[in-house]
Write an enzyme that holds these catalytic residues in place. Structure first.
Site, mmCIF file in Angstrom:
data_model
loop_
_atom_site.group_PDB
_atom_site.id
_atom_site.type_symbol
_atom_site.label_atom_id
_atom_site.label_comp_id
_atom_site.label_asym_id
_atom_site.label_seq_id
_atom_site.Cartn_x
_atom_site.Cartn_y
_atom_site.Cartn_z
ATOM 1 N N TYR A 374 0.838 -1.194 0.000
ATOM 2 C CA TYR A 374 0.000 0.000 0.000
ATOM 3 C C TYR A 374 0.877 1.250 0.000
ATOM 4 C CZ TYR A 374 -4.244 2.716 0.667
ATOM 5 O OH TYR A 374 -5.294 3.578 0.482
ATOM 6 N N GLU A 409 -5.137 6.310 5.791
ATOM 7 C CA GLU A 409 -5.206 5.092 4.973
ATOM 8 C C GLU A 409 -4.131 4.084 5.354
ATOM 9 O OE1 GLU A 409 -4.409 6.169 0.737
ATOM 10 O OE2 GLU A 409 -3.766 8.051 1.620
ATOM 11 N N LYS A 470 -1.718 -2.400 -13.644
ATOM 12 C CA LYS A 470 -2.289 -2.235 -12.314
ATOM 13 C C LYS A 470 -3.788 -2.510 -12.272
ATOM 14 C CE LYS A 470 -3.396 0.793 -8.608
ATOM 15 N NZ LYS A 470 -2.870 -0.093 -7.559
#
Ligand code: IOT
Ligand code: MG
Length: 533
Positions: A374, A409, A470
């Site tokens: 991430y 996040e 992606k």
């Protein structure tokens, strides 16, 4: 002399709630346990020193004698929720041995051997040498509370990787790593210091921005903030080969410093370039590795992840790969948990976090150290792979870097609700300082997005993985369509789905974070029915 109350660093102390107030008066003990979504070992915190007293709770993800990492000298107290990633450099600069220790042993903390004290103790030493400027030298993922007599420093790392909230009540300052611990109705007095982020649900509670330290004088009430890190606006022009080499070196170091001192790390693996690179570098470090992939009945990336797991497994013994499949209903039922953990209402961010929270809550066994890819897309512009011109790509990257703050996040609470600790090598301070300033033509090159990263990992991954375009976690797991269907099924008109989503997230936050509810109290269907159509 520093009294060591906790010398264990990995993977201990990763969340805390604490209050601090001015001496000379001691603080009354807080009998009630704090409201935290993070699950772990709670320890009461009560400490009195020259000029300040602390009262509250610390929470550690592992069974631990003393909760969060703490150190106390005569007038300096340090409480670190999280961990440092440049221990060796910091110890060396501070004159504490070679600094190569893992931080898990109890060492003398001096001499020429590796420094083996805890992170909080190391910080106390470094603070004695550098003062508050030490915060500009740290690479880590932490929220920090440091008192020097009546002077309180409340700080986050460069990325705000462990959120930190602050509430001034009279002479006391209350701090917590989760807003919900501070958002008690009817307990709102005191003016918040300037320079902090507003928090939904309160006029008085504030969030400490990323790369910022709040400095408060507990006796006079004086307050200021100072900046410890900002995203570079400059762009550098290394040769493509130099860029690739630097990227690889920075990432290897970031992964290495994030591995557990003992036990097997877990990598959450989609089979995309970001997480596959992390998994490959972790597997290469020889500590073993467990990879986990999740999907739903609406979508999965199992084949792509398995390709990587098989490739790594053939080269490194001791690898284990697991697939976890959820029904769409199970995924959607996690929505309250995602809001409860992230404490934000941004519909895009929740869409990314929902499948990850669902996955973390299904990882069994003892507390894990989870490596994730991430964050890679932010400095590399991976979410903007369709940007057609380099200036546009660079503008979008700059925009994302200017707006990540407060989105939570990468908050540890996302996995700490299941007792796990996550760590994000791409948001290592040195990796970010390597990737972000690359001129856009190294991020998008020859029609290939995230070019520099793909090249940097080309020798450790299957060629197909290096080429693979992606697919966002929300797309690959079917989350986007699941959320759309949910609102359509509740009678929302197709052109109002986005607005309805935003309203539902606000309402969930107001109930769970600002209000007293728990995710277990919220059957999602009933909750949505109760909202205005
Ligand atoms: P994405 O990059 O797809 O996923 C983030 C990480 O979650 C992956 O690197 C991987 O470690 C894990 N993951 C994803 N899918 C799975 C899966 N099916 N099974 C197991 N693990 C998985 C959004 C996104 O596209 O995630 N995140 C972006 C950008 C955030 C935008 N934020 C911002 N602008 N402030 C990112 O950079 O990661
Ligand atoms: Mg990614």
């Amino acid at each position: 002399m520093i009294h060591r109350t906790n010398a264990s660093v990995t993977p201990a102390a990763v969340a805390f709630a604490v209050t601090a107030a001015a001496a000379p008066g001691d603080l009354p003990r807080t009998p009630r346990e704090p409201r935290l979504a993070a699950r772990g070992h709670l320890t009461p915190l009560h400490h009195r020193a020259l000029g300040h007293a602390w009262d509250g709770w610390t929470l550690a993800l592992e069974e631990h004698p003393d909760g969060a990492a703490r150190a106390h000298t005569g007038r300096v107290s340090v409480l670190l929720a999280g961990e440092l990633h440049n221990r060796a450099e910091l110890a060396r600069a501070t004159g504490l041995g070679t600094g190569a220790g893992t931080g898990t042993g109890v060492g003398t903390g001096t001499g020429t051997g590796p420094y083996e004290g805890g992170d909080a103790e190391l910080l106390a030493h470094a603070y004695a040498r550098y003062g508050e400027h030490v915060l500009r030298m740290l690479n880590g993922r932490y929220a920090l509370l440091l008192c020097d007599g009546p002077l309180l420093l409340a700080a986050t790392d460069h990325a705000g990787g462990v959120p930190l909230y602050l509430h001034r009540t009279g002479a006391a300052v209350r701090l917590a790593t989760e807003a919900k611990a501070l958002l008690h109705p009817g307990d709102h007095t005191g003016t918040p210091p300037a320079g902090l982020l507003p928090v939904r649900g309160s006029q008085e509670v504030r969030q400490v921005p990323a790369g910022t330290a709040a400095v408060l004088h507990l006796e006079t009430g004086a307050a200021r903030t100072f900046t410890t890190w900002t995203p570079s606006p400059a762009r550098h022009l290394p040769t493509p080969d130099q860029a690739v080499t630097r990227t690889r070196e920075a990432l290897e170091r970031a992964v290495r410093t994030r591995l557990p001192a003992a036990g097997t790390p877990t990598a959450v693996l989609s089979g995309g370039i970001d997480s596959s690179t992390v998994a490959a570098l972790a597997a290469g470090a020889g500590h073993g590795l467990e990879t986990v992939s999740m999907g739903t009945d609406l979508g999965d990336e199992f084949a792509a992840a398995r390709l990587v797991a098989d490739h790594l497994g053939a080269r490194h013994p001791g690898l284990r790969h697991t697939e976890i499949t959820l029904t769409t209903g199970e995924l959607l039922a996690e929505l309250p948990w995602a809001v409860w953990a992230a404490e934000v209402t941004d519909p895009d961010i929740i869409e990314y976090l929902l499948p990850l929270v669902a996955l973390y809550r299904r990882l069994d066994g003892p507390p894990r150290r989870i490596l994730t890819g991430y964050g890679a897309d932010i400095p590399l512009g991976g979410m903007h792979r369709h940007a057609r011109h380099l200036p546009e790509l660079d503008d979008l990257v700059a925009h994302d870097m200017a707006h990540f703050d407060g989105l939570n996040e990468m908050s540890p609470t996302l996995a700490a609700i299941a007792g796990h600790w996550t760590t994000h090598p791409y948001w290592d301070r040195d990796v970010l300082d390597t990737l972000l300033p690359l001129e856009a033509g190294l991020k998008h090159r020859d029609g290939i997005d995230k070019w520099v990263l793909r090249r940097a990992a080309a020798d450790v991954l299957p060629a197909e993985t290096v080429r693979r375009p992606k697919l966002g976690v929300h797309e690959g797991s079917g989350t986007t369509s699941a959320l759309d269907r949910l609102f359509l099924a509740h009678g929302t008109a197709p052109d109002r789905v986005r607005q309805a989503r935003r309203q539902a997230l606000d309402a969930l936050y107001d109930t769970l974070v600002a209000g007293p509810a728990h995710p277990d109290d919220i059957p999602l269907d009933d909750f949505l029915k109760g909202l205005p159509a």
